[in-house]
Design a protein around this motif. Sequence first.
Motif, PDB file in Angstrom:
ATOM      1  N   SER A 280       0.798  -1.234  -0.043  1.00  0.00           N
ATOM      2  CA  SER A 280       0.051   0.060   0.006  1.00  0.00           C
ATOM      3  C   SER A 280       0.932   1.261  -0.030  1.00  0.00           C
ATOM      4  O   SER A 280       2.088   1.393   0.064  1.00  0.00           O
ATOM      5  N   ASP A 281       0.238   2.239  -0.240  1.00  0.00           N
ATOM      6  CA  ASP A 281       0.948   3.740  -0.372  1.00  0.00           C
ATOM      7  C   ASP A 281       0.635   4.412   0.897  1.00  0.00           C
ATOM      8  O   ASP A 281      -0.214   5.212   1.100  1.00  0.00           O
ATOM      9  N   PRO A 282       1.716   4.286   2.063  1.00  0.00           N
ATOM     10  CA  PRO A 282       1.278   4.966   3.400  1.00  0.00           C
ATOM     11  C   PRO A 282       1.272   6.434   2.970  1.00  0.00           C
ATOM     12  O   PRO A 282       2.177   6.936   2.405  1.00  0.00           O
ATOM     13  N   GLU A 283       0.542   7.169   4.040  1.00  0.00           N
ATOM     14  CA  GLU A 283       0.610   8.601   3.982  1.00  0.00           C
ATOM     15  C   GLU A 283       0.828   9.189   5.337  1.00  0.00           C
ATOM     16  O   GLU A 283       0.294   9.147   6.251  1.00  0.00           O
ATOM     17  N   PRO A 284       2.178   9.982   5.370  1.00  0.00           N
ATOM     18  CA  PRO A 284       2.543  10.532   6.417  1.00  0.00           C
ATOM     19  C   PRO A 284       1.851  11.654   6.719  1.00  0.00           C
ATOM     20  O   PRO A 284       1.652  12.395   5.587  1.00  0.00           O
ATOM     21  N   VAL A 285       1.376  12.092   7.892  1.00  0.00           N
ATOM     22  CA  VAL A 285       0.868  13.336   8.253  1.00  0.00           C
ATOM     23  C   VAL A 285       1.447  13.875   9.567  1.00  0.00           C
ATOM     24  O   VAL A 285       2.028  13.177  10.354  1.00  0.00           O
TER      25      VAL A 285
END
Length: 361
Positions: A280-285
Amino acid sequence: MTCFLVTGAAGLLGGEICAALARRGHGVIGLVRKNRILMHGKGRRLPTADWTGAAPGPGEVLLVEGDVRDPQLGLERAAHARLSAQADCIIHCAAIVQFDADPDLYEAVNVRGTGHVVDFARARPGKPAALVQVSTAYVCGERDGPIAEDDARRPDRFANAYEESKFAAEALVRAAMADGVSAAIARPSIVVGRTGDGVIAGFDTIYMAFKLLAEGRIRTIPSTPGATLNFVPLDHAVNGIATIASRIGEARGRTFHLVAGAPMPVADFFALVRDYPQFSDPEPVSPDRFDPATLSPVEQRFHRRVATLYTSYFQRNPLFLQGNVENLIGAGGPPADTALMRRQIDFAIRAGFLPSESVSA
């Protein structure tokens, strides 16, 4: 030949350390609870025999059942006395390493258990046995910036109860040092597979975070710009601990960071995960913008039960100095770069732990 007692011998580090010491020609006695299978390398079982009171020969690994939670290490009085007389050096690996254990369990195993091992070292006839305490580099808590090896200051805040318990255990060992016990402290960082091929005998702790990210169970990670992950290969950590124990006369009184030569920026780690089309394409926030309520119900569940245990490691930038390691061993750890971590992920895929094909969340 030196006779080593290794507590927690059936654990990931314990099994590898027993194998390394045996290869060096030492006699090894492994203290285990219920699990009597010692693994090393690519899931290989280490040949062992039961300790029946006689000392191990060169290259021999014997097992004795015990429990560090007990003041007598779970041994009968006669066995305790005989084992104490045989053990020249203790490598204390036994610990609760999960981040979500009951606080009473950390206290019983990681803290009081270390105190019992210190008492066992002192009980050796003639002079105390030497002791190597296996701790963690993250006893620094949530401090950032340079962290000296012999820095024993209590941080303002720990990320979890595991770190705090290992800090308390270190304090007991330092008190024993001041009281004449020849002891040293080894602090590995985040242990991953071997440097050259990523091989590791079992997947736990940080690998569970890898799995959740890869499979899309967790897609959003609160992380801080400039944060780093300090991954250290298993072979460097094991060689370091075995060398410290084998050369305790030089190592005594010191602390050793068994860590990466350079940590991996969190941004590089996420980029590496994205390189695998099946992941999957993790999203850092930013942590101040992260709201668990906006996650899907499935991700909320995984975040609440698992991801929160690891998120602090994506928000810190401790820079572990390793002058003591460089002076004793001749070199620090390899850099935790993309090439190193790609080998770790590739091995986990070949072993079937991480997906080789896309997985729907």
